[in-house]
Write a protein that holds these residues in place. Sequence first.
Motif, PDB file in Angstrom:
ATOM      1  N   THR A  35       0.916  -1.213  -0.055  1.00 51.11           N
ATOM      2  CA  THR A  35      -0.047   0.184   0.013  1.00 51.11           C
ATOM      3  C   THR A  35       0.852   1.250  -0.068  1.00 51.11           C
ATOM      4  O   THR A  35       0.404   2.224  -0.776  1.00 51.11           O
ATOM      5  N   MET A  36       2.164   1.154   0.902  1.00 45.56           N
ATOM      6  CA  MET A  36       2.997   2.303   0.644  1.00 45.56           C
ATOM      7  C   MET A  36       3.502   2.629  -0.582  1.00 45.56           C
ATOM      8  O   MET A  36       3.657   3.585  -1.238  1.00 45.56           O
ATOM      9  N   ALA A  37       3.615   1.344  -1.136  1.00 40.19           N
ATOM     10  CA  ALA A  37       4.559   1.619  -2.654  1.00 40.19           C
ATOM     11  C   ALA A  37       3.563   2.039  -3.644  1.00 40.19           C
ATOM     12  O   ALA A  37       3.857   2.886  -4.436  1.00 40.19           O
ATOM     13  N   TYR A  38       2.440   1.936  -3.564  1.00 36.93           N
ATOM     14  CA  TYR A  38       1.398   2.410  -4.259  1.00 36.93           C
ATOM     15  C   TYR A  38       1.147   3.871  -4.072  1.00 36.93           C
ATOM     16  O   TYR A  38       1.147   4.572  -4.978  1.00 36.93           O
ATOM     17  N   ALA A  39       1.197   4.186  -2.851  1.00 39.88           N
ATOM     18  CA  ALA A  39       1.315   5.607  -2.581  1.00 39.88           C
ATOM     19  C   ALA A  39       2.411   6.497  -2.956  1.00 39.88           C
ATOM     20  O   ALA A  39       2.269   7.401  -3.331  1.00 39.88           O
ATOM     21  N   SER A  98      -9.534   0.606  -6.521  1.00 41.46           N
ATOM     22  CA  SER A  98      -9.314   2.094  -7.062  1.00 41.46           C
ATOM     23  C   SER A  98      -7.769   2.208  -7.478  1.00 41.46           C
ATOM     24  O   SER A  98      -7.404   3.102  -8.323  1.00 41.46           O
ATOM     25  N   CYS A  99      -6.815   1.220  -7.108  1.00 50.05           N
ATOM     26  CA  CYS A  99      -5.364   1.356  -7.702  1.00 50.05           C
ATOM     27  C   CYS A  99      -5.409   1.167  -9.131  1.00 50.05           C
ATOM     28  O   CYS A  99      -5.947   0.348  -9.739  1.00 50.05           O
ATOM     29  N   TYR A 106       4.219  -0.969 -13.084  1.00 48.80           N
ATOM     30  CA  TYR A 106       5.476  -0.859 -12.489  1.00 48.80           C
ATOM     31  C   TYR A 106       6.202  -1.833 -11.814  1.00 48.80           C
ATOM     32  O   TYR A 106       7.222  -2.067 -11.725  1.00 48.80           O
ATOM     33  N   LEU A 107       5.230  -2.570 -11.079  1.00 48.09           N
ATOM     34  CA  LEU A 107       5.591  -3.859 -10.229  1.00 48.09           C
ATOM     35  C   LEU A 107       6.337  -4.995 -11.082  1.00 48.09           C
ATOM     36  O   LEU A 107       7.177  -5.643 -10.689  1.00 48.09           O
ATOM     37  N   VAL A 139      12.833   4.376  -3.112  1.00 48.45           N
ATOM     38  CA  VAL A 139      12.329   4.148  -1.484  1.00 48.45           C
ATOM     39  C   VAL A 139      11.290   3.169  -1.761  1.00 48.45           C
ATOM     40  O   VAL A 139      10.888   2.260  -0.950  1.00 48.45           O
ATOM     41  N   ALA A 140      10.402   2.900  -2.830  1.00 49.34           N
ATOM     42  CA  ALA A 140       9.166   1.840  -2.800  1.00 49.34           C
ATOM     43  C   ALA A 140       9.820   0.493  -2.872  1.00 49.34           C
ATOM     44  O   ALA A 140       9.526  -0.475  -2.230  1.00 49.34           O
ATOM     45  N   VAL A 141      11.172   0.349  -3.577  1.00 49.66           N
ATOM     46  CA  VAL A 141      11.777  -0.823  -3.656  1.00 49.66           C
ATOM     47  C   VAL A 141      12.198  -1.151  -2.245  1.00 49.66           C
ATOM     48  O   VAL A 141      11.937  -2.576  -1.903  1.00 49.66           O
ATOM     49  N   VAL A 142      12.832  -0.429  -1.935  1.00 45.96           N
ATOM     50  CA  VAL A 142      13.354  -0.685  -0.419  1.00 45.96           C
ATOM     51  C   VAL A 142      12.457  -1.084   0.679  1.00 45.96           C
ATOM     52  O   VAL A 142      12.637  -1.884   1.484  1.00 45.96           O
ATOM     53  N   GLN A 143      11.520  -0.121   0.626  1.00 49.97           N
ATOM     54  CA  GLN A 143      10.290  -0.592   1.314  1.00 49.97           C
ATOM     55  C   GLN A 143       9.675  -1.857   1.255  1.00 49.97           C
ATOM     56  O   GLN A 143       9.327  -2.416   2.305  1.00 49.97           O
TER      57      GLN A 143
END
Length: 525
Positions: A35-39, A98-99, A106-107, A139-143
């Motif tokens: 969810t954070m990666a999406y945000a 809604s995503c 991207y994923l 940041v999204a990948v590391v998260q």
Amino acid sequence: MEAKGNRASEKAGRVMDGPTNPMVTPLLTDLYQFTMAYAYWKAGKHNERAVFDLYFRKNPFGGEFTVFAGLEECIKLIANFKLTEEEISFICQSLPGSCEEGFFNYLREIDCSDVEVYAISEGTVVFPKVPLLRVEGPVAVVQLLETPVLNLVNFASLVATNAARHRLVAGKSKMLLEFGLRRAQGPDGAIGASKYCYIGGFDATSNVAAGRLFGIPLRGTHSHAFVSSFTWSKSLSGIFGETNQSELAAFMSYALAFPSNFLALVDTYDVMRSGVPNFCAVALALRDLGYKAVGIRLDSGDLAYLSGEARKIFHTIEKEFGVPGFGKTSITASNDLNEETLDALNKQGHEVDCFGIGTYLVTCYAQAALGCVFKLVEINNQPRIKLSEDVSKVSIPCKKRCYRLYGKEGYSLVDIMTGENEPCPKVGERILCRHPFSESKRAYVVPKRVEELLKCYWPGKSDKVREELPALDDIRDHCIKQLEQMRPDHIRRLNPTPYKVSVSAKLYDFIHFLWLNEAPVGELQ
């Protein structure tokens, strides 16, 4: 894992096998990482360069040291990090409708080819607040790496530390066997425990699967069921006196099967009246045939007393029958052993050569978890700090370098963290070491040796040389050597002296500047 291909490692020309456990995939994470990666992606922040530190806040088991383990599995995860179509489909179903579809595209593209990992060598003795791993990247990948990396390090380091503590209590001369498979928390807990107990100083395991996977020496004999499964003709009872003849038959059968590896479990019926005499009879018969029995195992009763009495019998046989070396026949003890019972045996005096330890070791019965955390310390070259009313939970900001300073006697004195661009501490140069949060705690150190702790184990797109992952035996040797380099009062079991972890004067000033800058100012009404 291998079926996906090693995309990140192939890009860098470094093909690496996947994690030992095939369940360790990008989906082995908490939902909020996605969810954070999406945000992040929605806000256009997903490629911002972030730096995270993985560290722990308190040493386990009431001690003052920890053994770092799990690094190899982390690097294998990172080298093979790639989502499959099936995994992306599941994520799509799990996130709100809604995503946007673009996020899932991207994923499909992400891997860890742009991630850098700096870590302390596996098997190193480590201390609170010092980063065990520093992970840099989008940041999204590391998260997305946070949860699996924490999972791989937390238990591994906890059980390696538990094993090291048992080794320290038992002493260097005793053999330690890990017997925890049947009591471990599932297959993965058992396999991991066998590996990390070996790193922590154990000599062998009973776990055949772990022996195959990691090359750990295997040890094992027989159970009480084997002994009690044999019967003996009543017509022969008078010949053998008080000993249990069924037990004798079992020992004879086992010795015929393994004449060079005969180790008998002697407490099925009565240790001194039956088990030890029966063992001696079979051992002497083996000797006449050109073989040497290994020894006995005690699995119940007063281990200090029984081992002493058995040793007396072995010495008597050596003297009376002229059997050189029989007095040194090995005595193994098991039966729910832990640190406390080993310590008690040492104080009572015992003749045990080898300990088989299971439940309390592999389940880490004395402490459930280590409590490693994964905190953002920098993003887009801007240092970040996590504040708390509990000072122990305040993070140390910015990208750091970490050093261990050694004194003239060869023991390590203090670990010090500095800013990335600060000069390296030098041998013979006076250095001010400050407690990160306590103004009055500070000391000057003139090191006789300086060791940089963080090494590059995954360089990503940088041109840095990647540190090779060592073999398991090399990690174990490193752990044993590390414990030898620690001052005894830091690693003793009772009332250990806390090891000093410090920051440079410049980093200390910056921590407190950022703290004051970020903390809201209250207003009294």
